[in-house]
Design an enzyme around this catalytic site. Structure first.
Site: not given
Length: 705
Positions: A32, A35, A78, A224
């Site tokens: 994530h 890359y 997301h 989160q």
């Protein structure tokens, strides 16, 4: 991390990393953040043209709009968090991309939300859909940034899963540019915004692996917690701080938390940092230095400031009632050192965190394209199925939850080919986002090319000259040889198409490991585009008596079409793009619009010609009478998804002049009666306009009741 990576780290360090160092390395070496599987291929994408101020490499890309104004654009996914906790995952996705725009020194002015789900017949998919939309809506509305467009798709391959991509556009003056990296030692590092808690710990590592069957229970702590009210204050405080000229560098604390933000900020130009982790303001008691360094608590920004400027900026933060603390400093030595209550708890070479080796996975080409016969179905029956598809009907159920007019810039609202935002009295920007996993599944290269072509068509349909692109590449595990091959082919297709239009990718995102319980998603690249439009030239809509014309050639291309999807046909051959024709037609459409010759233009894409005609009728509440003669089967002609085509509606008196610019084939007329009538050869489709509109506008409400 993989065993060979851990071995490499031990060799570099000459020792085992301790627990804090290991946690920081796991974050930075995650797919994530690093890359590592995609970097090699992303280098193929064009990143420069005459409009680009700043291409990939920072938190967002920048395009020159005019001498006084720059446009900032970025896109993020997301996916994993939204699949586990749809409301919080989607909301924090919005918050993160807004801060990416903000930390370039720009005011966020609009959002786009390309989102995808499994079929709505299943309760779990309806739950994901409802709460993803609610998360985006609540967060965007509360921070005062309008969601003006996007796209929504439902597909069997996404059953029990969701893809949530969010793009954000901002506006700035050139003199307010702030970079995400430091250029001098001695700067103080300040965290501003929310206190740091335990939410989002291991968020990026969780986003770099497949989801298990029990992900909702197991991974919820990795999602989160959103706080849009703090974000709103953070936007205003950050911009006020930037306008002082005293901010030397700025990063959002997103994926990877303080470790990622601080190491990337100092490491880009070879500096290092000392972090005093015990100075970070905490939301929860008893947190360890490991937790503090990798927490992904939201609504936090990292400022780099000269010591003599700290007090001035602190007054701004306090004016907005935002908490702040000096948590470290930039050093000359290229090391990343962490202290906790006077004791050194981590020390790593900065490049060990920021320069992660690439991985090239094995590849295996797959060929699933094969010719499929034309379905034995009447035009009437085919339209009945396609027109009721959740992929085709209006997404008003979504838009009505979004405040798409806050800030007062929205000129063309959701539901059209592109949204348009006013930038000054004369000009605006058009923005759009597109994906087509069914085409990309059949042929990743040609599917990706078609995607870029569709973005261009959507922009020029409202009169906008395309300026630049951003891409969000959603794929399953790169460790699967077929997936990695399809990823490389997709990037090649995106690159070749963009070069043909002289367009550059200024920012982007890669999201791998999108699979649940060993079920990979289809290749799903999403491309968003931005264009410049003269506000007075935007086509206003069709009028009674206007002729309906077709630009572009319809071919026998039903592979990956919405018709095939609703009929359960998974095979076929993906439509091919003729880039020369596509470019020529786009230029012609812009000339027609700028010469004020047209009433309305609509691009032909998902659903084909018949859907495009019905959309115009439903959008503008106008009757239509269409007659077409073709040597193709009527169903094939009506639902082919060939590229390069536009519906152009214009007054008959302007037809001759318009034909000097491009070849327009007259196929029908806007009529005063309450009917939608289409005759192709000997097949006739006749719908009452009220019924047509009812299906278009209300189907999604009925499905969600």
């Amino acid at each position: 991390m993989f065993p060979q990576e851990e071995k490499l780290i031990r060799e570099r360090l000459g020792r085992e990393p301790n627990d804090v160092e290991r946690a920081m390395l796991e974050v930075m070496w995650s797919e994530h953040v690093s890359y590592k599987s995609s970097r090699k291929w992303l280098k193929l994408l064009p990143t420069k043209n005459e409009h680009v101020v700043l291409g990939p490499g920072e938190d967002a890309g920048i395009i020159k709009f005019d001498d006084k104004t720059w446009i900032v654009i970025g896109i993020e996914s997301h996916n994993h968090p939204s699949a586990v906790e749809p409301y919080g995952g989607a909301a924090t996705g919005v918050g993160g991309i807004v801060r990416d725009i903000l930390c370039m020194g720009a005011r966020p002015i609009a959002l786009l939300d390309p989102i995808r789900f499994g079929p709505l017949e299943k309760e779990k998919n309806r739950y994901l859909f409802e709460y993803v939309v609610k998360g985006i809506s609540d967060y965007g509305n509360r921070i005062g940034v309008p969601t003006v467009g996007g796209e929504t798709e439902f597909d069997e391959s996404l059953d029990n899963y969701t893809l949530v991509n969010v793009a954000c556009v901002g506006i700035m003056k050139p003199e307010h540019l702030v970079h995400s990296y430091v250029t001098e030692p001695g700067l103080k590092l300040i965290i501003v915004g929310n206190r740091t808690g335990r939410d989002g710990i291991h968020g990026v590592t969780f986003a770099s692996e497949e989801l298990s069957e029990n992900a909702e229970e197991e991974d919820r702590s990795a999602v989160q917690i959103p706080d849009p009210f703090t974000e709103k204050l953070l936007i205003e405080a950050t911009l006020e701080a930037v306008y002082t000229g005293k901010v030397r560098a700025l990063k959002d604390l997103g994926g990877g938390g303080l470790t990622c933000a601080a190491s990337e900020m100092v490491g880009k130009r070879g500096f290092g940092a000392i972090i005093y982790a015990d100075k970070v303001l905490l939301r929860e008691p008893g947190m360890t230095p490991l937790e503090v360094m990798i927490s992904e608590s939201q609504e936090r920004m990292l400022f780099a400031v000269r010591p003599e400027d700290v007090e001035e900026l602190a007054r701004i933060f306090e004016k907005y009632e935002l908490e702040w603390s000096v948590v470290g400093e930039v050093i000359e030595e290229p090391k990343f050192i962490v202290y906790w209550k006077g004791s050194k708890v981590a020390e790593l070479p900065i490049d060990l965190l920021t320069e992660v080796p690439t991985i090239e996975w094995p590849m295996k080409e797959y060929k699933i394209e094969e010719e499929v016969g034309i379905p034995r179905i009447s035009l009437q029956e085919a339209f009945e199925k396609v027109w009721r598809s959740p992929n085709i009907v209006a997404k008003r159920w979504i838009w009505e939850q979004y405040d798409h007019e806050v800030q007062g810039r929205t000129v063309v609202k959701p539901g059209f080919d592109s949204a348009v935002l006013k930038i000054n009295e004369e000009y605006g920007i058009a923005i759009t986002a597109d994906g087509n996993p069914n085409h990309c599944y059949l042929n990743p290269y040609h599917g990706a090319m078609g995607l870029v072509a569709e973005v261009v068509r959507n922009l020029v349909s409202v009169g906008a000259k395309p300026l630049a692109l951003v891409d969000n590449l959603n794929f399953a595990s790169p460790e699967r040889p077929e997936v990695y091959w399809s990823f490389a082919e997709t990037v090649k297709g995106l690159a070749d198409a963009a070069k043909a239009f002289n367009l550059a990718y200024v920012s982007g995102n890669v999201s791998f490991y999108n699979e649940i319980v060993d079920k990979p998603i289809k290749p799903t690249p999403v491309v968003a585009g931005v264009g410049k439009v003269k506000l007075s030239k935007i086509p206003k809509g069709p009028n009674k008596g206007d002729v309906v014309t077709l630009v572009g050639e319809t071919k026998r291309e039903l592979g990956g079409s919405e018709l095939y999807r609703v009929l359960g046909i998974r095979k076929g051959i993906a439509p091919r793009v003729n880039l020369e024709v596509e470019r020529k037609n786009a230029e012609s459409i812009l000339r027609l619009i700028n010469a004020s010759l047209v009433s309305f233009v609509h691009d032909l894409s998902r659903g084909g010609l018949l859907v495009a005609l019905a959309e115009v009728a439903a959008l503008f509440n106008v009757g239509m009478e269409v007659t077409i003669k073709t040597d193709m089967n009527p169903v094939e002609f009506a639902f082919s998804e060939s590229h390069g085509r536009y519906l152009v509606v214009l007054p008959e008196r302007k037809l001759e002049e318009a034909r000097e610019i491009t070849d327009l084939k007259v196929i029908g007329r806007i009529i005063g009666s309450n009917s939608f009538s289409v005759k192709i050869n000997d097949e006739v489709l006749l719908w009452n306009l009220d019924k047509l509109k009812d299906v278009y506008w209300n189907t999604l409400y009925r499905l969600m009741d």
